[in-house]
Design an enzyme around this catalytic site. Sequence first.
Site, PDB file in Angstrom:
ATOM      1  N   SER A   6       0.859  -1.191   0.000  1.00 55.18           N
ATOM      2  CA  SER A   6       0.000   0.000   0.000  1.00 55.18           C
ATOM      3  C   SER A   6       0.890   1.235   0.000  1.00 55.18           C
ATOM      4  CB  SER A   6      -0.873   0.005   1.254  1.00 55.18           C
ATOM      5  OG  SER A   6      -1.323   1.323   1.486  1.00 55.18           O
ATOM      6  N   HIS A  31      -1.098  -1.227  -4.411  1.00 50.26           N
ATOM      7  CA  HIS A  31      -2.371  -0.918  -3.737  1.00 50.26           C
ATOM      8  C   HIS A  31      -2.465   0.591  -3.481  1.00 50.26           C
ATOM      9  CE1 HIS A  31      -5.786  -2.059  -1.096  1.00 50.26           C
ATOM     10  NE2 HIS A  31      -5.363  -1.085  -0.297  1.00 50.26           N
ATOM     11  N   ASP A  33      -4.808   3.552  -1.865  1.00 52.99           N
ATOM     12  CA  ASP A  33      -5.901   3.845  -0.937  1.00 52.99           C
ATOM     13  C   ASP A  33      -6.478   5.220  -1.217  1.00 52.99           C
ATOM     14  OD1 ASP A  33      -5.922   1.522   0.886  1.00 52.99           O
ATOM     15  OD2 ASP A  33      -3.848   2.128   1.259  1.00 52.99           O
ATOM     16  N   MET A  35      -9.223   7.921  -0.062  1.00 52.13           N
ATOM     17  CA  MET A  35     -10.071   8.282   1.092  1.00 52.13           C
ATOM     18  C   MET A  35     -10.641   9.682   0.871  1.00 52.13           C
ATOM     19  SD  MET A  35      -7.565   7.020   4.139  1.00 52.13           S
ATOM     20  CE  MET A  35      -6.677   5.456   4.025  1.00 52.13           C
ATOM     21  N   HIS A  64      -8.358   0.860  -3.890  1.00 51.53           N
ATOM     22  CA  HIS A  64      -9.247   0.605  -2.746  1.00 51.53           C
ATOM     23  C   HIS A  64      -9.962   1.905  -2.405  1.00 51.53           C
ATOM     24  CE1 HIS A  64      -9.295  -0.371   1.899  1.00 51.53           C
ATOM     25  NE2 HIS A  64     -10.517  -0.236   1.391  1.00 51.53           N
ATOM     26  N   MET A  66     -12.320   4.199  -0.283  1.00 47.71           N
ATOM     27  CA  MET A  66     -12.925   4.359   1.048  1.00 47.71           C
ATOM     28  C   MET A  66     -13.666   5.688   1.014  1.00 47.71           C
ATOM     29  SD  MET A  66      -9.652   2.999   3.181  1.00 47.71           S
ATOM     30  CE  MET A  66      -8.620   3.046   1.714  1.00 47.71           C
ATOM     31  N   MET A 135     -11.058  -6.223   5.438  1.00 45.28           N
ATOM     32  CA  MET A 135     -10.234  -5.298   6.229  1.00 45.28           C
ATOM     33  C   MET A 135      -9.862  -5.958   7.554  1.00 45.28           C
ATOM     34  SD  MET A 135      -9.796  -2.652   4.408  1.00 45.28           S
ATOM     35  CE  MET A 135      -8.809  -1.754   5.596  1.00 45.28           C
ATOM     36  N   GLY A 143      -0.476   1.530   9.376  1.00 52.04           N
ATOM     37  CA  GLY A 143       0.268   1.309  10.618  1.00 52.04           C
ATOM     38  C   GLY A 143      -0.558   0.884  11.808  1.00 52.04           C
ATOM     39  N   ASP A 173      -6.347  -6.743   4.125  1.00 56.58           N
ATOM     40  CA  ASP A 173      -5.691  -5.427   4.164  1.00 56.58           C
ATOM     41  C   ASP A 173      -5.670  -4.870   5.584  1.00 56.58           C
ATOM     42  OD1 ASP A 173      -4.799  -2.844   3.727  1.00 56.58           O
ATOM     43  OD2 ASP A 173      -6.454  -2.254   2.426  1.00 56.58           O
TER      44      ASP A 173
END
Length: 213
Positions: A6, A31, A33, A35, A64, A66, A135, A143, A173
């Site tokens: 990621s 990957h 992310d 958001m 991905h 979100m 998830m 982290g 993930d």
Amino acid sequence: MLVAPSILSADFGNLANEIKAICDAGCDLVHVDVMDGHFVPNMTIGPVVVEPVAKVASKPLDIHLMVENNTFFVDLFAPCKPLYISFHIESEKHPHRLIQKIRSYGIKPAIVLNPHSRPQEIEYLLEDLDMVLLMSVNPGFGGQKFIPSVVEKAKELKELINKRNPNCLIEVDGGVNDKNIEILKNAGVDIVVAGSYVFGSDDYEKAIKSLKI
Ligand SMILES: O=C(CO)[C@H](O)[C@H](O)COP(=O)(O)O
Ligand SMILES: [Co+2]
């Protein structure tokens, strides 16, 4: 096991080199992310960044989402030509329609389940999916600590997949590292996302290799 680092944990001041480094180090997917600051309490990157990332990457993108407005973001990121776009079932009222839209772009559709969501909720969508992403942290940040109940959920999902669509892959993930990779493999997981574990190591190749069991 396939490995998708990621880029959330990459050095964004040196992003092109970071992408090249993980691709050269043997990752299988990149990957990304996305958001929106509404579905999750964080914001990341848009197509202005992801388009150049796609050009530099020698491995396919795994986007991905979100976000709350999935349809808008699918249209926005489709020109980046990812291999997968995954969206959260918790933010989508019309999943079949969205799956068809993603497929109409020639992109493989995937659904994401938050740690509290049951795999049975998506049983009747499995035949239309290429992947389910489980998830193993609450989405929004890299982290975080791995939530172990995902292992049992992956086993339950694997049974449903065997019944409904054996070609559908399982991705996990959040908080993945060399300590939990074996239980994930044994639970039937096909792809792991790893952000802080890979980008926090001094040797990307060694870190990726340790997950490819
Ligand atoms: O979707 C995500 C967060 O919402 C990230 O993909 C995930 O957290 C990866 O980072 P790490 O391996 O550090 O947990
Ligand atoms: Co992710």
